[in-house]
Design a protein around this motif. Sequence first.
Motif, PDB file in Angstrom:
ATOM      1  N   GLY A  13       0.831  -1.195   0.000  1.00 27.59           N
ATOM      2  CA  GLY A  13       0.000   0.000   0.000  1.00 27.59           C
ATOM      3  C   GLY A  13       0.862   1.240   0.000  1.00 27.59           C
ATOM      4  N   THR A  14       0.668   2.135  -0.965  1.00 24.73           N
ATOM      5  CA  THR A  14       1.434   3.375  -1.034  1.00 24.73           C
ATOM      6  C   THR A  14       0.483   4.541  -1.162  1.00 24.73           C
ATOM      7  OG1 THR A  14       1.674   3.039  -3.412  1.00 24.73           O
ATOM      8  CG2 THR A  14       3.482   2.314  -2.014  1.00 24.73           C
ATOM      9  N   GLY A  15       1.042   5.741  -1.417  1.00 22.35           N
ATOM     10  CA  GLY A  15       0.271   6.982  -1.339  1.00 22.35           C
ATOM     11  C   GLY A  15      -0.790   7.121  -2.396  1.00 22.35           C
ATOM     12  N   ALA A  16      -1.402   8.313  -2.394  1.00 24.02           N
ATOM     13  CA  ALA A  16      -2.433   8.704  -3.353  1.00 24.02           C
ATOM     14  C   ALA A  16      -3.692   7.873  -3.220  1.00 24.02           C
ATOM     15  CB  ALA A  16      -1.906   8.633  -4.791  1.00 24.02           C
ATOM     16  N   GLU A  17      -3.939   7.280  -2.032  1.00 17.92           N
ATOM     17  CA  GLU A  17      -5.195   6.579  -1.796  1.00 17.92           C
ATOM     18  C   GLU A  17      -6.227   7.593  -1.324  1.00 17.92           C
ATOM     19  OE1 GLU A  17      -4.219   3.729   1.117  1.00 17.92           O
ATOM     20  OE2 GLU A  17      -2.768   2.660  -0.105  1.00 17.92           O
ATOM     21  N   THR A  18      -7.474   7.224  -1.349  1.00 22.22           N
ATOM     22  CA  THR A  18      -8.523   8.140  -0.877  1.00 22.22           C
ATOM     23  C   THR A  18      -8.442   8.275   0.627  1.00 22.22           C
ATOM     24  OG1 THR A  18     -10.124   6.351  -0.599  1.00 22.22           O
ATOM     25  CG2 THR A  18     -10.017   7.410  -2.756  1.00 22.22           C
ATOM     26  N   GLY A  19      -8.920   9.413   1.130  1.00 20.93           N
ATOM     27  CA  GLY A  19      -8.852   9.659   2.555  1.00 20.93           C
ATOM     28  C   GLY A  19      -9.569   8.603   3.370  1.00 20.93           C
ATOM     29  N   ALA A  20     -10.685   8.051   2.864  1.00 25.26           N
ATOM     30  CA  ALA A  20     -11.442   7.066   3.625  1.00 25.26           C
ATOM     31  C   ALA A  20     -10.693   5.748   3.738  1.00 25.26           C
ATOM     32  CB  ALA A  20     -12.800   6.834   2.966  1.00 25.26           C
ATOM     33  N   GLN A  21      -9.872   5.396   2.732  1.00 26.07           N
ATOM     34  CA  GLN A  21      -9.192   4.109   2.730  1.00 26.07           C
ATOM     35  C   GLN A  21      -7.802   4.174   3.344  1.00 26.07           C
ATOM     36  OE1 GLN A  21      -9.278   3.298  -1.467  1.00 26.07           O
ATOM     37  NE2 GLN A  21     -11.243   2.259  -1.364  1.00 26.07           N
ATOM     38  N   ALA A  22      -7.180   5.350   3.329  1.00 20.55           N
ATOM     39  CA  ALA A  22      -5.798   5.453   3.769  1.00 20.55           C
ATOM     40  C   ALA A  22      -5.696   5.272   5.277  1.00 20.55           C
ATOM     41  CB  ALA A  22      -5.240   6.815   3.379  1.00 20.55           C
ATOM     42  N   PRO A  23      -4.638   4.605   5.729  1.00 22.51           N
ATOM     43  CA  PRO A  23      -4.417   4.499   7.176  1.00 22.51           C
ATOM     44  C   PRO A  23      -4.043   5.858   7.747  1.00 22.51           C
ATOM     45  CG  PRO A  23      -2.520   3.664   5.974  1.00 22.51           C
ATOM     46  CD  PRO A  23      -3.582   3.942   4.950  1.00 22.51           C
ATOM     47  N   LYS A  24      -4.101   5.968   9.073  1.00 27.01           N
ATOM     48  CA  LYS A  24      -3.746   7.213   9.740  1.00 27.01           C
ATOM     49  C   LYS A  24      -2.268   7.501   9.501  1.00 27.01           C
ATOM     50  CE  LYS A  24      -4.464  10.664  12.623  1.00 27.01           C
ATOM     51  NZ  LYS A  24      -5.352  11.782  12.287  1.00 27.01           N
ATOM     52  N   LEU A  25      -1.984   8.672   8.964  1.00 24.52           N
ATOM     53  CA  LEU A  25      -0.611   9.033   8.627  1.00 24.52           C
ATOM     54  C   LEU A  25      -0.116  10.137   9.552  1.00 24.52           C
ATOM     55  CD1 LEU A  25      -0.945   9.258   4.732  1.00 24.52           C
ATOM     56  CD2 LEU A  25       0.072   7.378   6.037  1.00 24.52           C
ATOM     57  N   PRO A  26       1.200  10.241   9.739  1.00 25.82           N
ATOM     58  CA  PRO A  26       1.741  11.409  10.444  1.00 25.82           C
ATOM     59  C   PRO A  26       1.308  12.674   9.719  1.00 25.82           C
ATOM     60  CG  PRO A  26       3.446   9.735  10.112  1.00 25.82           C
ATOM     61  CD  PRO A  26       2.250   9.301   9.315  1.00 25.82           C
ATOM     62  N   PRO A  27       1.119  13.775  10.431  1.00 26.71           N
ATOM     63  CA  PRO A  27       0.586  14.992   9.801  1.00 26.71           C
ATOM     64  C   PRO A  27       1.377  15.458   8.583  1.00 26.71           C
ATOM     65  CG  PRO A  27       0.540  15.214  12.176  1.00 26.71           C
ATOM     66  CD  PRO A  27       1.256  13.936  11.892  1.00 26.71           C
ATOM     67  N   ARG A  28       2.700  15.415   8.639  1.00 20.78           N
ATOM     68  CA  ARG A  28       3.499  15.876   7.500  1.00 20.78           C
ATOM     69  C   ARG A  28       3.229  15.021   6.268  1.00 20.78           C
ATOM     70  NH1 ARG A  28       8.047  19.016   6.642  1.00 20.78           N
ATOM     71  NH2 ARG A  28       8.007  19.600   8.840  1.00 20.78           N
ATOM     72  N   GLU A  29       3.209  13.721   6.461  1.00 25.31           N
ATOM     73  CA  GLU A  29       2.943  12.824   5.333  1.00 25.31           C
ATOM     74  C   GLU A  29       1.501  12.964   4.858  1.00 25.31           C
ATOM     75  OE1 GLU A  29       3.302   8.058   4.254  1.00 25.31           O
ATOM     76  OE2 GLU A  29       4.290   8.874   6.043  1.00 25.31           O
ATOM     77  N   ALA A  30       0.577  13.182   5.791  1.00 24.72           N
ATOM     78  CA  ALA A  30      -0.826  13.351   5.413  1.00 24.72           C
ATOM     79  C   ALA A  30      -0.999  14.579   4.512  1.00 24.72           C
ATOM     80  CB  ALA A  30      -1.689  13.488   6.667  1.00 24.72           C
ATOM     81  N   ALA A  31      -0.275  15.649   4.808  1.00 27.03           N
ATOM     82  CA  ALA A  31      -0.369  16.852   3.978  1.00 27.03           C
ATOM     83  C   ALA A  31       0.169  16.595   2.575  1.00 27.03           C
ATOM     84  CB  ALA A  31       0.393  18.000   4.644  1.00 27.03           C
ATOM     85  N   VAL A  32       1.278  15.871   2.497  1.00 29.99           N
ATOM     86  CA  VAL A  32       1.854  15.553   1.189  1.00 29.99           C
ATOM     87  C   VAL A  32       0.883  14.700   0.376  1.00 29.99           C
ATOM     88  CG1 VAL A  32       3.709  14.313   0.008  1.00 29.99           C
ATOM     89  CG2 VAL A  32       4.240  15.774   1.977  1.00 29.99           C
ATOM     90  N   GLU A  33       0.343  13.669   0.997  1.00 31.64           N
ATOM     91  CA  GLU A  33      -0.592  12.784   0.302  1.00 31.64           C
ATOM     92  C   GLU A  33      -1.848  13.544  -0.127  1.00 31.64           C
ATOM     93  OE1 GLU A  33      -0.084   9.810  -0.650  1.00 31.64           O
ATOM     94  OE2 GLU A  33       1.580   9.054   0.560  1.00 31.64           O
ATOM     95  N   ALA A  34      -2.307  14.475   0.720  1.00 32.61           N
ATOM     96  CA  ALA A  34      -3.487  15.272   0.377  1.00 32.61           C
ATOM     97  C   ALA A  34      -3.209  16.115  -0.863  1.00 32.61           C
ATOM     98  CB  ALA A  34      -3.869  16.164   1.555  1.00 32.61           C
ATOM     99  N   LEU A  35      -2.042  16.746  -0.918  1.00 32.08           N
ATOM    100  CA  LEU A  35      -1.705  17.552  -2.082  1.00 32.08           C
ATOM    101  C   LEU A  35      -1.652  16.697  -3.343  1.00 32.08           C
ATOM    102  CD1 LEU A  35      -0.809  20.189  -3.407  1.00 32.08           C
ATOM    103  CD2 LEU A  35       1.548  19.622  -2.770  1.00 32.08           C
TER     104      LEU A  35
END
Length: 266
Positions: free
Chosen positions: A25-47
């Motif tokens: 499992g790697t990035g660019a998944e939807t917010g509902a499916q993605a596991p809880k990420l550290p805030p910095r990584e969550a921001a990157v994935e969101a962008l």
Amino acid sequence: MEKSGSPKGRSTKAAASRGGEKGAGTGAETGAQAPKLPPREAAVEALMRLAAEQPWNDIELGDIAREANLSLAELRDLFPSKGAVLGGLSRLIDRKVLEGDTSDLADEPARERLFDVLMRRLDAMTPYKPALRRIAYALRTDPLSMLALNGVALNSHRYMLAAAGIDTEGPLGRLKLQGTVIAFSRVVETWLDDEDPALARTMARLDREIRNGERVMERAEDLRRLTAPLRALGRSFLERRPRRDRRDAGNEDDGNPLGGDPAAAI
């Protein structure tokens, strides 16, 4: 640097690495499916999710914060700008590459090691390919952003070359580093349009860029050897000059028993 044959013989390990990484499992998944990420990584994935769906210039900081489930204050503590969030992707990719096992490359020639490390970097970038395609198109007419991203790329590729066991210190090392950044950007242009799962065009372009880089470095090393006597003469001149300056300064102070600026004696 050492020479080797066609990229076909070097693609086995890179292809095996791609197969293993795609199963994870790697990035660019939807917010509902993605596991809880550290805030910095969550921001990157969101962008990256936003950039895959809408024009780069339409994405605002508030959009990133909402997509990452962060407040604007929290996002500000993590990144000063949207471009900095994009730079955070580079660090995320760096870590994925550097955490991989490269012990099997230790006995390979330098060009083989570099080829495999850069292919692993492309593998780690694959989940973000749609977003990166849009971003690359948008930033082509933004020279200031491109200049800032060049600085980010220099930091990343310093570690990529280290992972390949290639030194980056000194004038020739800096030339290798900037050359690698330019060469990899050309490879990425091909990769973004390469829909072949085997990435044949991308690997051929990477092999060609590494070969071109070898030729440039060979010429630079030849030039450095030819200019060595001139550089030695220049260093000798610079080393002698301060001593003469100090002697001249001492002669000028002869009229003042205390030496230095006469005003200092008051």
